[in-house]
Design a protein around this motif. Structure first.
Motif, PDB file in Angstrom:
ATOM      1  N   GLY A  90       0.781  -1.230   0.000  1.00 51.94           N
ATOM      2  CA  GLY A  90       0.000   0.000   0.000  1.00 51.94           C
ATOM      3  C   GLY A  90       0.812   1.279   0.000  1.00 51.94           C
ATOM      4  O   GLY A  90       0.266   2.341   0.273  1.00 51.94           O
ATOM      5  N   VAL A  91       2.117   1.217  -0.285  1.00 51.22           N
ATOM      6  CA  VAL A  91       2.872   2.460  -0.449  1.00 51.22           C
ATOM      7  C   VAL A  91       2.373   3.117  -1.739  1.00 51.22           C
ATOM      8  O   VAL A  91       2.500   2.548  -2.813  1.00 51.22           O
ATOM      9  N   HIS A  92       1.779   4.308  -1.609  1.00 48.93           N
ATOM     10  CA  HIS A  92       1.070   4.877  -2.760  1.00 48.93           C
ATOM     11  C   HIS A  92       1.626   6.245  -3.137  1.00 48.93           C
ATOM     12  O   HIS A  92       1.112   7.273  -2.725  1.00 48.93           O
ATOM     13  N   PHE A  93       2.674   6.214  -3.931  1.00 55.17           N
ATOM     14  CA  PHE A  93       3.319   7.435  -4.398  1.00 55.17           C
ATOM     15  C   PHE A  93       2.719   7.935  -5.711  1.00 55.17           C
ATOM     16  O   PHE A  93       2.022   7.205  -6.410  1.00 55.17           O
ATOM     17  N   ARG A  94       3.086   9.151  -6.072  1.00 59.21           N
ATOM     18  CA  ARG A  94       2.917   9.636  -7.440  1.00 59.21           C
ATOM     19  C   ARG A  94       4.208   9.295  -8.181  1.00 59.21           C
ATOM     20  O   ARG A  94       4.648   8.155  -8.110  1.00 59.21           O
TER      21      ARG A  94
END
Lengths: 594, 246
Positions: free
Chosen positions: A108-112
């Motif tokens: 769930g690491v949610h970067f741009r």
């Protein structure tokens, strides 16, 4: 003879994030959509029910949710001069198995994305000159800018229910002193949820990084910091840091997944059908080879079924998108010797380094507590946030404590020199299991002429089709970057004043090891771009060669990012879907003239 | 034997253990249990768990000779010591025998089509055609044969110090077997022994949650919202999937 079904408007191969987003967008446009998923149906119930899901042996150790390599795997070799051998057991990467894909068991690491990584070659040439990029490095620009993608990053975060702290919103600084990332690109709105709490390990990292002059920030996390309802009406509950995140289904409805955040909305509409246990063999083309007529798959009973469709979306895992294009004759296969062709080209990965710090018993890091997307990071060495000139390598790396929860069978780390068994091992395990901090340098990985994908001449899958062959090894640039990053990270670890540290970095001439977990962030092979000679897809993820085939996924990345790929996969899929809805459906054909 | 059978020794053990806990009978995440009850008996460091009573498990995969080897080996890989019971007492041998009847043990989860290249570089991962069942069968026989040739006795008949010396030779690959690489056998044995020491008790190992208790892992509690930011020992004992409390 295949059973031929009634034609639909669109068929989607694979139901992970890319497939679910495409299904939602295309059904909204009124299309009749069928999604085909090779694996079984999976959902919070029953796969993620408490307490059965709190079972390390069954899930992450025996790999309940990961791809069944007995049926389909890849072969691997280090260079064109070697004979590739099958990846017989999962090790370095862990693709998903069924509905939700890897999006069901991810962390769930949610970067741009850092904007310069979308124009990697142009940026490096502008700042450092053409000669700075090694001759065999094939990095290139995506053909789309951060500004163009920003609305889609924004919407994807709202769909995922992402927790985080903005640095700037529409140019105004809002995140100073609050855990925002000063290196982050501007945003059109704040995160939908505030950042999560931070575990003790992350706090230690924050303090040490600050003492060295770095700028720590809260990781953007697709684990909820509070209750949330997304734009599709899907509800999420607050993450309770249960520690069973990566490799598990979230029993709390707190980790974003295609199953939790999109599928409930699709179930409500009559123009969508999801067929599990449907293993697609190939995309069918007409005699012109410029037009797809649908796909052929094997159903759960082993019968061959043909699903005709006007539009074909390949939204399988990165490997499988590339393989299906090769098996179907979509696009010219890449030849590394002649340096021609596009399908299989620019295969890239992640360049990881890890440092572990071990503490005395007065520091309780309680590593069983964790959330997959949660943590504290620094971007001081990511992207091009520092001058690469003196160091002579391309690429950057975020560094972080991302304590997803470590469990005792596979999560035990002991100080260097500890025996692997016996009373000494047992004592070290008891002494350090709840007193250690693990931190990573999550390095970007570049693409090279010699790292590519094609079909294996020898090994086959359970359906008799050739396996995908991966020709891949670490290059000099990768090792140089890894050593630089691990050195910087070690200094952060030392600033925590631990009893001892363990450094896991790459050595000069080290070969890629298939048995050692790296990440599941595989990229490229069916890349997007602006020139059909060097890309398989145009900037809307549309095949240059067969315009009614679109191929969303990390397979479209020309090189690997410093950040985790899922945020960019989601944004690019929304970007592509919007192009289909607003341009392609009105006038089917190439959206960019070659 | 079914878990609920009246003469099941494991059930017996649980009943006896539970009588030692005055306030809480079964607590998983506190469902149905008041917070004051949960807070009734905090503990501040990994405690030394009691040794679970020996069961009467009869192996279904391993022969009597193999079973003797396995018990003697797991007892040294994770020994009983001042920290508490070891892998033998935790039921790791039983766990491994039970695992031998799962798809994992026949290699059904691995890609097992040929051709095989046993001489492949280690960076290319596992490349043999042996399943875990075969690795145990061949590995145990190879070590026992070596022991008999050297001392006239099988591995299980050696004293602890000798068993440790032999295992160290297997680990280092100093013993060379025809049937399989010694290191392969050893790494599988260590991996499965750890699994048997640390798995949820539902799989037949980690009896009484003795493995978890010795390192401070709270098992299936899986709810730490109130503990995220605290630099202090987690006070509650482990619980299992079936709701047992350590």
């Amino acid at each position: 003879m295949a059973n031929v079904l009634k034609k639909v408007d669109a068929v989607i191969v694979g139901f992970g994030w890319a497939g679910a987003i495409m299904a939602k967008e295309l059904t909204e446009a009124g299309l009749q959509v069928v999604a085909l998923e090779r694996g079984p149906m999976q959902d919070t119930y029953p796969e993620g029910s408490y307490p059965q899901v709190i079972d390390e042996l069954t899930y992450s150790v025996r790999k309940k949710l990961f791809v069944d390599v007995s049926k389909e795997t890849v072969t691997i070799r280090h260079s064109v001069n070697d004979v590739a051998l099958p990846n017989r057991q999962l090790g370095a990467f862990l693709p998903g198995k069924g509905v939700g894909g890897a999006g069901l068991h991810w962390s769930g690491v949610h970067f741009r994305v850092d904007p310069i990584e979308l124009r990697m070659r142009s940026h490096y040439e502008e700042r450092y000159g053409k000669a700075f990029i090694p001759e065999d490095m094939t990095i290139q620009d995506f053909g789309v800018t951060y500004q163009e993608l920003e609305p889609y990053f924004d919407f994807a975060e709202k769909v995922f229910g992402t927790s985080g702290q903005a640095w700037t919103v529409n140019g105004t600084v809002v995140g100073a002193g609050k855990g925002g990332n000063p290196y982050a690109a501007d945003r059109s709105s704040p995160f939908p949820l505030p950042a999560q709490k931070n575990v003790v390990s992350a706090k230690l990292f924050e303090k040490a990084a600050t003492s060295l002059g770095y700028k720590p920030y809260n990781l953007p996390s697709a684990n909820t910091s509070g209750p949330y309802t997304n734009p599709y009406g899907a509800q999420m509950g607050p993450c309770n840091f249960c520690g069973f995140c990566s490799g598990y289904v979230c029993y709390m409805y707190s980790k974003a997944s295609p199953n939790v955040n999109i599928l409930p909305a699709l179930r409500q509409v009559p123009n969508f059908e999801l067929r599990a246990n449907a293993h697609v063999l190939r995309v069918n083309l007409d005699d012109s080879k410029r037009n797809a007529t649908g796909v052929t798959y094997i159903d759960a009973q082993g019968r061959e079924v043909e699903q005709p469709a006007d539009l074909v979306i390949l939204a399988a895992f990165q490997f499988n998108n590339v393989r299906l294009m090769l098996l179907s004759g979509i696009g010219k296969p890449y030849d590394p010797v002649k340096n021609e062709g596009v399908v299989g080209r620019n295969f890239a990965y992640q360049n990881m380094g890890t440092v572990k710090a071990f503490f005395d018993k007065d520091t309780y890091t309680n590593n069983f507590i964790g959330a997959g997307g949660n943590g504290i990071a620094i971007d001081d060495f990511n992207a091009d946030n520092f001058d690469h000139g003196p160091y002579g390598f391309v690429g950057g790396s975020p560094m972080w404590v991302n304590q997803a929860g470590s469990r005792p069978i596979a999560g035990i780390a002991n100080p260097p020199g500890t025996p692997a068994w016996g009373s000494a091992w047992k004592k070290a395990t008891a002494d350090y299991y709840t007193h250690q901090v693990s931190m990573d340098a999550h390095g970007a990985h570049q693409s090279y002429r010699g790292n590519y994908l094609d079909l294996d001449p020898t090994y086959r899958d359970a359906f008799g089709q050739p396996l995908l062959r991966m020709t891949f090894d670490w290059q000099e640039n990768d090792i140089k970057m890894n050593q630089f990053m691990v050195d910087k990270l070690s200094k952060v670890a030392q600033a925590m004043n631990p009893k001892s540290i363990a450094v896991l970095g790459k050595k000069v001439k080290e070969h890629f090891n298939t048995a050692s977990y790296q990440t599941t962030h595989l990229n490229g092979g069916a890349i997007m771009g602006t020139d059909p000679k060097t890309s398989a897809l145009n900037r809307y993820l549309q095949s240059w060669d067969v315009p009614n085939v679109f191929v969303p996924g990390a397979s479209a990345f020309p090189q690997g990012l410093g950040y985790n790929p899922t945020g960019l996969v989601a944004a690019l899929t929304y970007w592509s879907a919007r192009a289909i809805r607003e341009q392609y459906l009105k006038n089917p054909g190439p959206l960019v003239q070659a | 034997m079914p878990e609920h059978a009246p003469d099941n020794p494991r059930r017996d053990f649980l009943r006896k253990t539970l009588t030692l806990i005055p306030v809480v009978t079964v607590a998983s995440t506190g469902l149905g249990v008041g917070a004051s009850q949960l807070l009734a008996a905090p503990q501040h460091a990994p405690k030394v768990p009691a040794t679970p009573p020996a069961g009467h498990y009869q192996p279904t995969f391993f022969t009597a000779e193999e079973w003797a080897f396995l018990q003697a080996a797991v007892a040294r890989i994770i020994p009983a010591d001042e920290l508490g019971p070891g892998a033998l007492e935790a039921g790791a041998a039983e766990f491994i025998d039970r695992q031998m009847n799962t798809p994992y043990a026949t290699g059904a989860q691995w890609y097992m089509q040929g051709p095989f290249n046993a001489d492949a570089a280690p960076e290319l991962g596992y490349q043999l055609q042996l399943s875990p069942q075969q690795i145990y069968r061949l590995g145990i026989a190879a070590v026992d044969d070596w022991c008999k040739a050297n001392s006239g006795h099988v591995f299980a008949a050696q004293d602890s110090a000798t068993r440790d010396r032999i295992l160290a030779k297997v680990e280092a690959g100093e013993l060379v077997f025809d049937a399989l690489p010694a290191k392969l056998f050893f790494s599988l044995l260590v991996q499965n022994t750890r699994e048997g020491f640390f798995c949820d008790p539902v799989h037949g190992g980690n009896k009484g949650m003795v493995g978890w208790t010795q390192i401070g892992f709270p098992g299936a509690r899986a709810d730490f919202m109130d503990w995220v930011e605290r630099n202090e020992p987690y006070p509650f004992p482990a619980v299992s999937i079936r709701g047992e409390r350590a």
